[in-house]
Design an enzyme around this catalytic site. Sequence first.
Site, PDB file in Angstrom:
ATOM      1  N   GLU A 142      -0.605   4.714  -0.542  1.00  0.00           N
ATOM      2  CA  GLU A 142      -1.475   5.883  -0.778  1.00  0.00           C
ATOM      3  C   GLU A 142      -0.666   7.159  -0.658  1.00  0.00           C
ATOM      4  OE1 GLU A 142      -4.670   5.679   1.989  1.00  0.00           O
ATOM      5  OE2 GLU A 142      -5.780   4.196   0.825  1.00  0.00           O
ATOM      6  N   THR A 201      -2.950   5.313 -22.218  1.00  0.00           N
ATOM      7  CA  THR A 201      -2.766   4.006 -21.611  1.00  0.00           C
ATOM      8  C   THR A 201      -1.297   3.661 -21.792  1.00  0.00           C
ATOM      9  OG1 THR A 201      -3.359   2.937 -23.693  1.00  0.00           O
ATOM     10  CG2 THR A 201      -5.109   3.171 -22.066  1.00  0.00           C
ATOM     11  N   ASP A 231      -6.046  12.623 -25.735  1.00  0.00           N
ATOM     12  CA  ASP A 231      -5.962  11.241 -25.253  1.00  0.00           C
ATOM     13  C   ASP A 231      -5.169  10.457 -26.291  1.00  0.00           C
ATOM     14  OD1 ASP A 231      -6.348   8.574 -24.764  1.00  0.00           O
ATOM     15  OD2 ASP A 231      -8.491   8.742 -24.314  1.00  0.00           O
ATOM     16  N   ARG A 276      -0.740  -3.075 -18.478  1.00  0.00           N
ATOM     17  CA  ARG A 276      -2.079  -2.490 -18.614  1.00  0.00           C
ATOM     18  C   ARG A 276      -2.251  -1.382 -17.569  1.00  0.00           C
ATOM     19  NH1 ARG A 276      -6.198  -3.800 -21.282  1.00  0.00           N
ATOM     20  NH2 ARG A 276      -4.783  -5.228 -22.342  1.00  0.00           N
ATOM     21  N   TYR A 324       0.851  -1.197   0.000  1.00  0.00           N
ATOM     22  CA  TYR A 324       0.000   0.000   0.000  1.00  0.00           C
ATOM     23  C   TYR A 324       0.877   1.233   0.000  1.00  0.00           C
ATOM     24  CZ  TYR A 324      -4.969  -0.687   0.097  1.00  0.00           C
ATOM     25  OH  TYR A 324      -6.243  -0.918  -0.295  1.00  0.00           O
ATOM     26  N   LYS A 365      -0.606  -0.123 -24.987  1.00  0.00           N
ATOM     27  CA  LYS A 365      -0.862  -0.293 -26.431  1.00  0.00           C
ATOM     28  C   LYS A 365       0.471  -0.161 -27.178  1.00  0.00           C
ATOM     29  CE  LYS A 365      -5.713   0.986 -26.146  1.00  0.00           C
ATOM     30  NZ  LYS A 365      -6.047   1.643 -24.880  1.00  0.00           N
TER      31      LYS A 365
HETATM   32  N1  PLP Z   1      -8.711   6.220 -24.659  1.00  0.00           N
HETATM   33  C1  PLP Z   1      -8.592   5.661 -25.861  1.00  0.00           C
HETATM   34  C2  PLP Z   1      -8.435   6.539 -27.074  1.00  0.00           C
HETATM   35  C3  PLP Z   1      -8.611   4.263 -25.995  1.00  0.00           C
HETATM   36  O1  PLP Z   1      -8.516   3.699 -27.196  1.00  0.00           O
HETATM   37  C4  PLP Z   1      -8.753   3.472 -24.823  1.00  0.00           C
HETATM   38  C5  PLP Z   1      -8.777   2.010 -24.883  1.00  0.00           C
HETATM   39  O2  PLP Z   1      -8.897   1.392 -25.868  1.00  0.00           O
HETATM   40  C6  PLP Z   1      -8.904   4.127 -23.601  1.00  0.00           C
HETATM   41  C7  PLP Z   1      -8.879   5.509 -23.546  1.00  0.00           C
HETATM   42  C8  PLP Z   1      -9.234   3.401 -22.335  1.00  0.00           C
HETATM   43  O3  PLP Z   1      -8.328   2.587 -21.832  1.00  0.00           O
HETATM   44  P1  PLP Z   1      -8.730   1.501 -20.720  1.00  0.00           P
HETATM   45  O4  PLP Z   1      -9.285   0.340 -21.471  1.00  0.00           O
HETATM   46  O5  PLP Z   1      -7.407   1.240 -20.069  1.00  0.00           O
HETATM   47  O6  PLP Z   1      -9.714   2.113 -19.797  1.00  0.00           O
END
Ligand code: PLP
Length: 417
Positions: free
Chosen positions: A55, A225, A199, A234, A53, A228
């Site tokens: 936090e 993320t 994002d 993950r 832990y 990928k």
């Molecule tokens: N944002 C985009 C553009 C994504 O393609 C994805 C997942 O495919 C995510 C966010 C979300 O990721 P997670 O599955 O880890 O919540």
Amino acid sequence: MNMNELKKFDPEVYNAIVNEIKREQNKIVLIASENYASKAVLEAQGSVFTNKYAEGYPNRRYYGGCEYADVVESLAINRAKELFGAEHVNVQPHSGTQANMAVYFAMLKPGDKILGLSLNHGGHLSHGVQVNFSGMLYKTISYGVDRETGLIDYEEVRELAMRHRPKLILAGASAYSRIIEFRVLSDIAKEVNAYFLADIAHIAGLVATGNHPSPVPYADFVTTTTHKTLKGPRGGMIMCKAEYARAIDKMVFPGIQGGPLMHVIAAKAVAFKDALSPEFGRYQLQIIKNAKELADALMNKGIKIISGGTDTHLMLIDLTGKKITGSDAEKALDSAGITLNKNSIPYDKLPAAITSGIRIGTPIVTRRKMKEPEMVLIADLISRVLDNPEHSPAINRVREKIKALCKKFPVYEDMGI
Ligand code: PLP
């Protein structure tokens, strides 16, 4: 990896893991949002940090015994800063969706307007889709791609922004194969006094290595993320301008999460070290070269690609001329040893559970060291299945070719199974 204890104690789970390893080894996986993490990443993720832990943040914890947790979290933060040139980094989000949630919760109030790419045109659930918290809490306005070109219509984005005055504008996609003009979107956000969130979940590896323009200089917030193109464990991550650092950190913890997953953060640090290497830059470049070659080879077989190609790691196939749905194509291809996913195409007439498209990505085949000649072969095999989805002898022949290809490009050879 040594799994002797697991094998003895829980053979059911052990067997599922062994079967998953074999599946990953023996199929050609073209899922654009997946990758195969390195053994070093898997080892860090499988470490005793799962016990801890922690936090809070490095040197500001609510638990004792965090000195080594501080080491790995600081390594992850500093490496991510170096990788992306970010002013501030939070490596604690458990997922990409939670990274986006933290930004929304930190900056918006329920009922505020957000403007993002429509799910049907390649956007993501967490960008304001009704069934997701983002669509439940905020008023979503969506932009799309042009029907003819398949490209984001930036003029439409500007018009929508002017008309609706959203509080936040989102860039980023799950199924868009072309360069995203972050600078243009950031200018639009400035014009309407909106926050700009990029994002980069899908393209993070490409961005980190200069193979896609970076939004970091322009965006207030960049989420991603780590699993990928980035090839890590993950998980999620947030980068932001220094002025938002406190608000973001407070919202991640204690706002929406409790203890960080320290074993995942250790693995993120390892992945970022890898991503800083010249070899990783070459890997990302080859991902794009492979995607372009695959797209060209598919188009040579008469298969339609949305936008006529790709600049990134992925492409979207339009099956409307092929007399097969996305879900049937996914099933037929998987039975032949090619794993990918059905995907809506822009202006799709079929529901999301069926779709008129499939999405293809090259991070995993490139991770297996495949190059352009293998992409031509894979395109040929995909085309054969799409033309004969119910013809067992044809599927069997493809399966044999896939088996041989997997054998030639082994992965996870020394997993101890
Ligand atoms: N944002 C985009 C553009 C994504 O393609 C994805 C997942 O495919 C995510 C966010 C979300 O990721 P997670 O599955 O880890 O919540």
